[in-house]
Scaffold this motif. Structure first.
Motif, PDB file in Angstrom:
ATOM      1  N   PRO A   1     104.261  -0.514 -66.659  1.00 51.62           N
ATOM      2  CA  PRO A   1     104.553  -1.898 -67.055  1.00 51.62           C
ATOM      3  C   PRO A   1     105.350  -2.664 -65.998  1.00 51.62           C
ATOM      4  CG  PRO A   1     104.932  -0.419 -68.897  1.00 51.62           C
ATOM      5  CD  PRO A   1     104.702   0.451 -67.695  1.00 51.62           C
ATOM      6  N   LYS A   2     106.311  -1.994 -65.372  1.00 52.00           N
ATOM      7  CA  LYS A   2     107.108  -2.661 -64.338  1.00 52.00           C
ATOM      8  C   LYS A   2     106.241  -3.037 -63.138  1.00 52.00           C
ATOM      9  CE  LYS A   2     111.865  -1.135 -65.068  1.00 52.00           C
ATOM     10  NZ  LYS A   2     113.028  -0.460 -64.443  1.00 52.00           N
ATOM     11  N   LEU A   3     105.354  -2.137 -62.747  1.00 51.84           N
ATOM     12  CA  LEU A   3     104.455  -2.436 -61.633  1.00 51.84           C
ATOM     13  C   LEU A   3     103.565  -3.628 -61.945  1.00 51.84           C
ATOM     14  CD1 LEU A   3     103.345   1.150 -60.501  1.00 51.84           C
ATOM     15  CD2 LEU A   3     104.504  -0.540 -59.063  1.00 51.84           C
ATOM     16  N   LEU A   4     102.997  -3.652 -63.151  1.00 57.42           N
ATOM     17  CA  LEU A   4     102.085  -4.737 -63.512  1.00 57.42           C
ATOM     18  C   LEU A   4     102.821  -6.068 -63.647  1.00 57.42           C
ATOM     19  CD1 LEU A   4      99.739  -2.995 -66.121  1.00 57.42           C
ATOM     20  CD2 LEU A   4      99.235  -3.561 -63.736  1.00 57.42           C
ATOM     21  N   MET A   5     103.975  -6.080 -64.283  1.00 59.31           N
ATOM     22  CA  MET A   5     104.699  -7.335 -64.472  1.00 59.31           C
ATOM     23  C   MET A   5     105.158  -7.906 -63.132  1.00 59.31           C
ATOM     24  SD  MET A   5     104.476  -8.135 -67.598  1.00 59.31           S
ATOM     25  CE  MET A   5     105.651  -9.483 -67.678  1.00 59.31           C
ATOM     26  N   ASN A   6     105.535  -7.046 -62.212  1.00 51.57           N
ATOM     27  CA  ASN A   6     105.884  -7.521 -60.869  1.00 51.57           C
ATOM     28  C   ASN A   6     104.645  -7.991 -60.122  1.00 51.57           C
ATOM     29  OD1 ASN A   6     108.877  -7.042 -59.704  1.00 51.57           O
ATOM     30  ND2 ASN A   6     108.470  -5.572 -61.346  1.00 51.57           N
ATOM     31  N   ALA A   7     103.528  -7.284 -60.319  1.00 53.00           N
ATOM     32  CA  ALA A   7     102.286  -7.638 -59.631  1.00 53.00           C
ATOM     33  C   ALA A   7     101.804  -9.031 -60.030  1.00 53.00           C
ATOM     34  CB  ALA A   7     101.203  -6.605 -59.933  1.00 53.00           C
ATOM     35  N   PHE A   8     102.049  -9.433 -61.282  1.00 53.12           N
ATOM     36  CA  PHE A   8     101.666 -10.781 -61.704  1.00 53.12           C
ATOM     37  C   PHE A   8     102.341 -11.843 -60.824  1.00 53.12           C
ATOM     38  CE2 PHE A   8     100.816  -8.906 -66.084  1.00 53.12           C
ATOM     39  CZ  PHE A   8      99.444  -9.062 -65.994  1.00 53.12           C
ATOM     40  N   GLN A   9     103.501 -11.480 -60.250  1.00 55.65           N
ATOM     41  CA  GLN A   9     104.245 -12.409 -59.395  1.00 55.65           C
ATOM     42  C   GLN A   9     104.099 -12.071 -57.913  1.00 55.65           C
ATOM     43  OE1 GLN A   9     108.334 -12.638 -60.754  1.00 55.65           O
ATOM     44  NE2 GLN A   9     107.734 -12.789 -62.910  1.00 55.65           N
ATOM     45  N   GLY A  10     103.208 -11.125 -57.626  1.00 57.23           N
ATOM     46  CA  GLY A  10     102.968 -10.757 -56.234  1.00 57.23           C
ATOM     47  C   GLY A  10     104.049  -9.896 -55.632  1.00 57.23           C
ATOM     48  N   ASN A  11     104.795  -9.194 -56.498  1.00 57.24           N
ATOM     49  CA  ASN A  11     105.918  -8.384 -56.025  1.00 57.24           C
ATOM     50  C   ASN A  11     105.790  -6.931 -56.472  1.00 57.24           C
ATOM     51  OD1 ASN A  11     107.349 -10.580 -54.804  1.00 57.24           O
ATOM     52  ND2 ASN A  11     107.980 -11.245 -56.850  1.00 57.24           N
ATOM     53  N   TYR A  12     106.818  -6.142 -56.129  1.00 56.63           N
ATOM     54  CA  TYR A  12     106.927  -4.755 -56.565  1.00 56.63           C
ATOM     55  C   TYR A  12     108.311  -4.531 -57.153  1.00 56.63           C
ATOM     56  CZ  TYR A  12     103.180  -4.291 -53.087  1.00 56.63           C
ATOM     57  OH  TYR A  12     102.036  -4.452 -52.359  1.00 56.63           O
ATOM     58  N   PRO A  13     108.440  -3.623 -58.099  1.00 60.34           N
ATOM     59  CA  PRO A  13     109.770  -3.232 -58.560  1.00 60.34           C
ATOM     60  C   PRO A  13     110.381  -2.274 -57.535  1.00 60.34           C
ATOM     61  CG  PRO A  13     108.133  -1.892 -59.648  1.00 60.34           C
ATOM     62  CD  PRO A  13     107.372  -2.882 -58.810  1.00 60.34           C
ATOM     63  N   PRO A  14     111.660  -1.940 -57.649  1.00 59.70           N
ATOM     64  CA  PRO A  14     112.225  -0.896 -56.787  1.00 59.70           C
ATOM     65  C   PRO A  14     111.460   0.411 -57.000  1.00 59.70           C
ATOM     66  CG  PRO A  14     113.963  -2.117 -57.899  1.00 59.70           C
ATOM     67  CD  PRO A  14     112.673  -2.547 -58.529  1.00 59.70           C
ATOM     68  N   LEU A  15     111.137   1.095 -55.924  1.00 52.59           N
ATOM     69  CA  LEU A  15     110.297   2.282 -56.000  1.00 52.59           C
ATOM     70  C   LEU A  15     110.971   3.490 -55.355  1.00 52.59           C
ATOM     71  CD1 LEU A  15     106.946   0.567 -54.976  1.00 52.59           C
ATOM     72  CD2 LEU A  15     107.549   1.348 -57.276  1.00 52.59           C
ATOM     73  N   VAL A  16     110.618   4.674 -55.871  1.00 51.80           N
ATOM     74  CA  VAL A  16     111.109   5.922 -55.281  1.00 51.80           C
ATOM     75  C   VAL A  16     110.146   6.344 -54.173  1.00 51.80           C
ATOM     76  CG1 VAL A  16     112.331   6.655 -57.359  1.00 51.80           C
ATOM     77  CG2 VAL A  16     109.927   7.257 -57.089  1.00 51.80           C
ATOM     78  N   SER A  17     110.138   7.609 -53.830  1.00 54.36           N
ATOM     79  CA  SER A  17     109.280   8.106 -52.758  1.00 54.36           C
ATOM     80  C   SER A  17     107.805   7.885 -53.081  1.00 54.36           C
ATOM     81  CB  SER A  17     109.524   9.598 -52.540  1.00 54.36           C
ATOM     82  OG  SER A  17     108.489  10.175 -51.765  1.00 54.36           O
ATOM     83  N   PRO A  18     106.991   7.503 -52.094  1.00 55.10           N
ATOM     84  CA  PRO A  18     105.556   7.300 -52.340  1.00 55.10           C
ATOM     85  C   PRO A  18     104.824   8.590 -52.688  1.00 55.10           C
ATOM     86  CG  PRO A  18     106.035   7.199 -49.989  1.00 55.10           C
ATOM     87  CD  PRO A  18     107.353   7.201 -50.695  1.00 55.10           C
ATOM     88  N   GLU A  19     105.435   9.734 -52.409  1.00 55.63           N
ATOM     89  CA  GLU A  19     104.793  11.017 -52.706  1.00 55.63           C
ATOM     90  C   GLU A  19     105.082  11.525 -54.108  1.00 55.63           C
ATOM     91  OE1 GLU A  19     102.542  12.044 -50.619  1.00 55.63           O
ATOM     92  OE2 GLU A  19     103.125  10.287 -49.430  1.00 55.63           O
ATOM     93  N   THR A  20     105.911  10.810 -54.874  1.00 61.03           N
ATOM     94  CA  THR A  20     106.168  11.182 -56.264  1.00 61.03           C
ATOM     95  C   THR A  20     104.852  11.172 -57.024  1.00 61.03           C
ATOM     96  OG1 THR A  20     108.386  10.232 -56.194  1.00 61.03           O
ATOM     97  CG2 THR A  20     107.402  10.551 -58.372  1.00 61.03           C
ATOM     98  N   ALA A  21     104.585  12.254 -57.750  1.00 54.60           N
ATOM     99  CA  ALA A  21     103.261  12.433 -58.363  1.00 54.60           C
ATOM    100  C   ALA A  21     103.336  12.478 -59.886  1.00 54.60           C
ATOM    101  CB  ALA A  21     102.615  13.708 -57.842  1.00 54.60           C
TER     102      ALA A  21
END
Length: 317
Positions: free
Chosen positions: A185-205
């Motif tokens: 939900p955080k990713l999608l709500m930020n994406a509606f505004q062309g942004n990203y939420p704070p994120l951890v490591s890209p390798e988190t699975a």
């Protein structure tokens, strides 16, 4: 023939979706809720269900309710500790262990066709390979310890009484009515505004499973479980997806050109670069199989948010 279904945890994410599916397939639906339950997920269907406010630690009251309902199916989804803000170990154990024990014992006293317990992939603990139901459980939190204990109790009673009490061990379910604090939900709500939420490591699975596929698993298990079943089944896509992969799909869907600032958020104690469950057992034992790709699920979830502005208010940044 209309069948009677009891749901615990129906005001939660998965429970609210399961409740709708049961109503839409002409079941008589009874919800066991606490007096303080949060109704935002089910406000629009309260007039179609029967509410029973009850304390899960009050076994005589549970027996009385079950005896009144005489349910065919019991779906136990109520839990405490699945969210980072739920940290009280005593409450976690009361809800997940004692609450489950009381629900199982009360339902056994009255009778039912199938009691489906909801487990968690966190029961496995950290592994370096795909999770299989035969793997040793190595829970690494109070929550995962409590869920593992509840799973064991359900299996024990199923074998002792020759009843159908399977456990569905859920992986990273996402979709409509998901808690606003969760990743998707955080990713999608930020994406509606062309942004990203704070994120951890890209390798988190994670092993992401769309809500419709998860609900399908509950429905299929209820209808197809034999009279005696104590088994545990992973409800997973069987596909490991990194956070980098998820962000890539959202970038493509929303046309976001800028790159995220990886590591802006400190990794959590439960983050891992290996988290995936085998779903072969569930697919082999029933007619269930996941139908949604992650790309399709993300698209459907974002569409739901757009088409339900009142619900979208719960996801405002």
């Amino acid at each position: 023939m209309i069948k009677k279904a009891v749901i615990t945890g129906a005001s939660g994410f998965v429970g609210a979706n399961l409740c709708r599916r049961l109503l839409n397939t002409n079941h008589e639906v009874h919800l066991l809720v606490r007096s303080t339950f949060n109704s935002w997920r089910i406000e629009d269907i309260l007039n179609r269900v029967k509410l029973h406010q009850i304390d899960f630690l009050d076994q005589p009251a549970l027996v009385k309710v079950f005896d009144t309902i005489k349910p065919d199916f019991i779906f136990h989804l109520a839990a405490n500790g699945a969210y980072s803000f739920q940290k009280n170990t005593s409450e976690i154990f009361k809800t997940n262990i004692l609450g489950t024990q009381n629900l199982v014992d009360a339902s056994v006293a009255v009778g039912f066709k199938t009691f489906i317990n909801t487990g968690s992939s966190s029961e496995y603990g950290f592994k370096k390979t795909i999770h299989s139901e035969t793997d040793m459980l190595e829970p690494n939190s109070a929550y995962s310890v409590s869920k593992a204990a509840a799973t064991h109790y359900c299996s024990y009673i199923a074998n002792e009484k020759k009843l159908s009490i399977p456990t569905l061990r859920l992986y990273s379910v996402y979709g409509s009515f998901e808690d606003p604090s969760r990743l998707i939900p955080k990713l999608l709500m930020n994406a509606f505004q062309g942004n990203y939420p704070p994120l951890v490591s890209p390798e988190t699975a994670r092993d992401f499973i769309y809500i419709e596929d998860a609900v399908d698993a509950f429905m299929t298990m209820a209808e197809e479980t034999p009279k005696h079943c104590s088994d545990v089944f992973n409800v997973s896509s069987g596909i490991q997806t990194t956070l980098k992969d998820v962000v890539g799909l959202i970038q493509k869907q929303f046309g976001i050109n800028k790159e995220p600032n990886w590591g802006e958020m400190t990794s959590r104690s439960w983050d891992s670069d290996c988290w995936v469950g085998s779903n072969k057992k569930l697919k082999g034992a029933t007619s269930w199989s996941p139908k949604y790709s992650l790309d399709q699920g993300l698209s459907d979830f974002s569409k739901w948010l757009i088409e339900n502005p009142k619900m979208k208010q719960h996801y405002k940044l």
